[in-house]
Scaffold this active site. Structure first.
Site, PDB file in Angstrom:
ATOM      1  N   HIS A 216       0.853  -1.196   0.000  1.00  0.00           N
ATOM      2  CA  HIS A 216       0.000   0.000   0.000  1.00  0.00           C
ATOM      3  C   HIS A 216       0.886   1.243   0.000  1.00  0.00           C
ATOM      4  CE1 HIS A 216      -3.147   2.833   1.150  1.00  0.00           C
ATOM      5  NE2 HIS A 216      -3.991   1.915   0.690  1.00  0.00           N
TER       6      HIS A 216
ATOM      7  N   ASP B   2      -8.124  -4.832  -0.703  1.00  0.00           N
ATOM      8  CA  ASP B   2      -8.552  -5.643  -1.851  1.00  0.00           C
ATOM      9  C   ASP B   2      -8.246  -7.125  -1.692  1.00  0.00           C
ATOM     10  OD1 ASP B   2      -7.559  -2.774  -3.481  1.00  0.00           O
ATOM     11  OD2 ASP B   2      -9.605  -3.550  -3.601  1.00  0.00           O
TER      12      ASP B   2
HETATM   13  C1  SDX Z   1      -6.030   0.455  -3.174  1.00  0.00           C
HETATM   14  O1  SDX Z   1      -4.071   4.780  -1.972  1.00  0.00           O
HETATM   15  C2  SDX Z   1      -5.092   4.222  -1.443  1.00  0.00           C
HETATM   16  O2  SDX Z   1      -5.549   4.587  -0.372  1.00  0.00           O
HETATM   17  C3  SDX Z   1      -5.697   3.088  -2.270  1.00  0.00           C
HETATM   18  C4  SDX Z   1      -6.780   2.267  -1.600  1.00  0.00           C
HETATM   19  C5  SDX Z   1      -8.034   3.069  -1.365  1.00  0.00           C
HETATM   20  O3  SDX Z   1      -8.804   2.708  -0.475  1.00  0.00           O
HETATM   21  O4  SDX Z   1      -8.293   4.004  -2.169  1.00  0.00           O
HETATM   22  O5  SDX Z   1      -6.312   1.767  -0.362  1.00  0.00           O
HETATM   23  C6  SDX Z   1      -7.185   1.088  -2.477  1.00  0.00           C
HETATM   24  O6  SDX Z   1      -5.727   0.820  -4.268  1.00  0.00           O
HETATM   25  C7  SDX Z   1      -5.234  -0.586  -2.443  1.00  0.00           C
HETATM   26  C8  SDX Z   1      -3.993  -1.093  -3.266  1.00  0.00           C
HETATM   27  C9  SDX Z   1      -4.495  -2.118  -4.282  1.00  0.00           C
HETATM   28  N1  SDX Z   1      -3.426  -2.504  -5.212  1.00  0.00           N
HETATM   29  C10 SDX Z   1      -2.815  -3.697  -5.123  1.00  0.00           C
HETATM   30  O7  SDX Z   1      -3.075  -4.541  -4.281  1.00  0.00           O
HETATM   31  C11 SDX Z   1      -1.794  -3.952  -6.226  1.00  0.00           C
HETATM   32  C12 SDX Z   1      -0.537  -4.597  -5.641  1.00  0.00           C
HETATM   33  N2  SDX Z   1       0.166  -3.580  -4.839  1.00  0.00           N
HETATM   34  C13 SDX Z   1       1.188  -2.808  -5.445  1.00  0.00           C
HETATM   35  O8  SDX Z   1       1.158  -2.668  -6.810  1.00  0.00           O
HETATM   36  C14 SDX Z   1       1.710  -1.647  -4.607  1.00  0.00           C
HETATM   37  O9  SDX Z   1       1.887  -2.118  -3.340  1.00  0.00           O
HETATM   38  C15 SDX Z   1       0.894  -0.375  -4.576  1.00  0.00           C
HETATM   39  C16 SDX Z   1       0.607   0.136  -5.942  1.00  0.00           C
HETATM   40  C17 SDX Z   1      -0.380  -0.585  -3.853  1.00  0.00           C
HETATM   41  C18 SDX Z   1       1.728   0.665  -3.812  1.00  0.00           C
HETATM   42  O10 SDX Z   1       2.822   0.935  -4.583  1.00  0.00           O
HETATM   43  P1  SDX Z   1       3.938   1.957  -4.062  1.00  0.00           P
HETATM   44  O11 SDX Z   1       3.546   2.614  -2.786  1.00  0.00           O
HETATM   45  O12 SDX Z   1       4.301   2.822  -5.216  1.00  0.00           O
HETATM   46  O13 SDX Z   1       5.083   1.000  -3.643  1.00  0.00           O
HETATM   47  P2  SDX Z   1       6.261   0.633  -4.598  1.00  0.00           P
HETATM   48  O14 SDX Z   1       5.718   0.223  -5.915  1.00  0.00           O
HETATM   49  O15 SDX Z   1       7.245   1.747  -4.546  1.00  0.00           O
HETATM   50  O16 SDX Z   1       6.857  -0.665  -3.865  1.00  0.00           O
HETATM   51  C19 SDX Z   1       7.912  -0.571  -2.913  1.00  0.00           C
HETATM   52  C20 SDX Z   1       8.643  -1.918  -3.017  1.00  0.00           C
HETATM   53  C21 SDX Z   1       9.124  -2.219  -4.443  1.00  0.00           C
HETATM   54  O17 SDX Z   1      10.218  -3.114  -4.347  1.00  0.00           O
HETATM   55  P3  SDX Z   1      11.760  -2.473  -4.411  1.00  0.00           P
HETATM   56  O18 SDX Z   1      11.805  -1.626  -5.680  1.00  0.00           O
HETATM   57  O19 SDX Z   1      11.903  -1.657  -3.132  1.00  0.00           O
HETATM   58  O20 SDX Z   1      12.647  -3.701  -4.450  1.00  0.00           O
HETATM   59  O21 SDX Z   1       7.721  -2.981  -2.680  1.00  0.00           O
HETATM   60  C22 SDX Z   1       7.535  -3.821  -3.811  1.00  0.00           C
HETATM   61  C23 SDX Z   1       7.968  -3.019  -5.023  1.00  0.00           C
HETATM   62  O22 SDX Z   1       8.385  -3.878  -6.068  1.00  0.00           O
HETATM   63  N3  SDX Z   1       6.102  -4.148  -3.865  1.00  0.00           N
HETATM   64  C24 SDX Z   1       5.619  -5.345  -4.189  1.00  0.00           C
HETATM   65  C25 SDX Z   1       4.234  -5.238  -4.060  1.00  0.00           C
HETATM   66  N4  SDX Z   1       3.913  -3.989  -3.685  1.00  0.00           N
HETATM   67  C26 SDX Z   1       5.078  -3.313  -3.569  1.00  0.00           C
HETATM   68  N5  SDX Z   1       6.235  -6.478  -4.573  1.00  0.00           N
HETATM   69  C27 SDX Z   1       5.417  -7.542  -4.851  1.00  0.00           C
HETATM   70  N6  SDX Z   1       4.075  -7.510  -4.733  1.00  0.00           N
HETATM   71  C28 SDX Z   1       3.450  -6.383  -4.355  1.00  0.00           C
HETATM   72  N7  SDX Z   1       2.114  -6.341  -4.258  1.00  0.00           N
END
Ligand code: SDX
Length: 438
Positions: free
Chosen positions: A316, A373
């Protein structure tokens, strides 16, 4: 320093030493959470901009609607904790709270509910709008288009400037979105549209329009109504998430409420945002159906930087702790399945995935926890919804939050048209080369 109450930062300003600085910048306090450094004069004075892709570290407005503390997993609507609200309130009452800032009295709630239920009917001319879509159209595409389309029936709300118009626009949207959603679903399965029944409660009416058929109008199981009501409450607002920020951005150009909310629906549809609930179920189903897929192989893929696969429903932008909504939904999923005397192998897979991820260094190090989710799709599925309707359900839940933010943005004297800057990294200035010389 994530502070509350007396521990918050006491500096009234900070000094930034850059270029021909130093420059004194004001600090804005917040009631809870981080204070904010005011950089509005920085570009003009210091000839520099700040660099913050996705505004992950930038407060774009002051808001009184929702508070999130990502480090402790705290979520409050107008100051009330999400756990208490989910236990005691109703979605239609939460919509009132988000819009008007206070819990309604009994009389206010009754008036609010009857106002809304009196407006759930769509203009009959909208039938041909739905007929124009192919049956295979994703319901989010229909919802997004229809939300903008219904504004053409209500010119008075096109550019709401007075409280009466804003109020009326909010009630129209909240009243009609479930009807639009149900009609989009009926269109996709080739069944006749069901008209709203003003004798039913808000959520029961939606389920009636989704599942009743002409001649068969049995009442919806109250436990299903209650379960969906809780799910909608948990989705009602989440401060400056991607879709809400989009609603604010579009509204900042003075676009009307309907067009701004329709734009927010487009943002919500993305699999990294509200589309994740459908993506989680597809991920769990793929694991279930693939004899070679295991919990370990799934986590391996999620950690592999060369693999675009991510563990959907995990991680998140704000929570570095368990999403409080996921915590509520994790136990709720088991309750709903037990009450419906159903089991779902996808829930077992989800629970195994969660346990493995929460004990895996990659996820622990990055503070990746289940988000709203991760379990919501399992409950939506148990309630009989097809996965293509999951993000539509998220949109129905988030609508009051979007409207509350649109109204707050529209009435905030600090609001300016959303126009971020950039760091240009393209070609330096160069002269045009005539075709014959290339
Ligand atoms: C919602 O913002 C809100 O409030 C949204 C929400 C709402 O109520 O409106 O809460 C609803 O959208 C919830 C999120 C739903 N999405 C997902 O479940 C999709 C999977 N999650 C990710 O894509 C990710 O965690 C995000 C998009 C939710 C957040 O992305 P960020 O904050 O930009 O984090 P990031 O991409 O910078 O990740 C940081 C690290 C990275 O690794 P490194 O580069 O440090 O090695 O964490 C890793 C990412 O690769 N990572 C994941 C991951 N989420 C982050 N690795 C594997 N699986 C994941 N799900």
């Amino acid at each position: 320093m994530d502070t509350k109450g007396s521990e918050r930062m006491i500096e009234r300003n900070v000094t930034l030493d850059v270029g021909s600085g130093p420059y004194e910048l004001d600090v804005h306090d917040s009631v809870m959470g981080l204070p904010g450094i005011d950089i509005r004069r920085l570009r003009a004075q210091a000839r520099v901009v700040t660099f913050d892709p996705g505004f992950a570290n930038t407060a774009v407005a002051k808001s009184s609607i929702t508070y999130i503390d990502g480090s402790t997993g705290e979520l409050r609507y107008r100051g009330y904790g999400i756990e208490e609200i989910a236990s005691h309130s109703s979605f239609i009452e939460v919509a009132y709270l988000l819009l008007y800032g206070e819990l309604p009295t009994a009389a206010e709630l009754t008036a609010w509910e009857s106002d809304i239920s009196a407006q759930t009917m769509l203009n009959e001319e909208m039938r041909s709008f739905f007929d124009a879509f192919p049956r295979r159209a994703h319901p989010m595409a229909v919802l997004n288009s229809a939300t903008s389309a219904i504004s053409t029936f209500y010119d008075v709300y096109r550019r709401p400037t007075r409280k009466r118009e804003i109020d009326a626009g909010a009630r129209t949207l909240i009243a009609k979105l479930p009807t639009i959603a149900a009609w989009a679903y009926k269109k996709s399965i080739g069944e006749p549209y069901m008209y709203p029944n003003p004798d039913y409660s808000y959520v029961e009416n939606f389920l009636h329009m989704m599942y009743a058929r002409p001649g068969r109008q049995d009442r919806v199981d109250p436990s299903i109504v209650k379960a969906l009501d809780v799910l909608l409450i948990l989705h009602a607002d989440h401060e400056m998430n991607c879709s809400t920020a989009t609603v604010r951005a579009v509204g900042s150009s003075r676009a009307n409420m309907f067009a701004s909310v329709a734009a927010g629906m487009g943002a919500l549809w993305g699999p990294l945002h509200g589309g994740a609930n459908q993506a989680v179920i597809e991920m769990l189903q793929a694991i279930h159906d693939d004899p070679d897929a295991t919990i370990e192989s799934t986590l391996r893929r999620a950690k592999d930087k060369n693999d675009p696969f991510r563990l959907m429903g995990f991680g998140h932008s704000v929570y570095t702790n368990y999403d409080p909504r996921a915590r509520i939904l994790a136990s709720f999923a088991e309750d709903v399945l037990a009450r419906m005397e159903r089991s779902d192998p996808l829930l077992d897979i989800a629970q195994e995935l969660e346990t493995a991820a929460l004990n895996d260094e990659y996820f622990v190090e990055r503070k990746l926890y289940p988000n709203v989710d991760f379990y919501s799709g399992i409950i939506f599925r148990a309630l009989g919804f097809p996965s293509r309707m999951f993000t539509v359900l998220f949109a129905i839940g988030r609508l009051p939050g979007w409207i509350a933010h649109w109204i707050e943005m529209t009435t905030d004297p600090d609001t300016r048209i959303m126009r971020p800057r950039q760091l240009y990294v393209g070609e330096p200035a160069r002269d045009y080369v005539l075709l014959e010389k290339r």
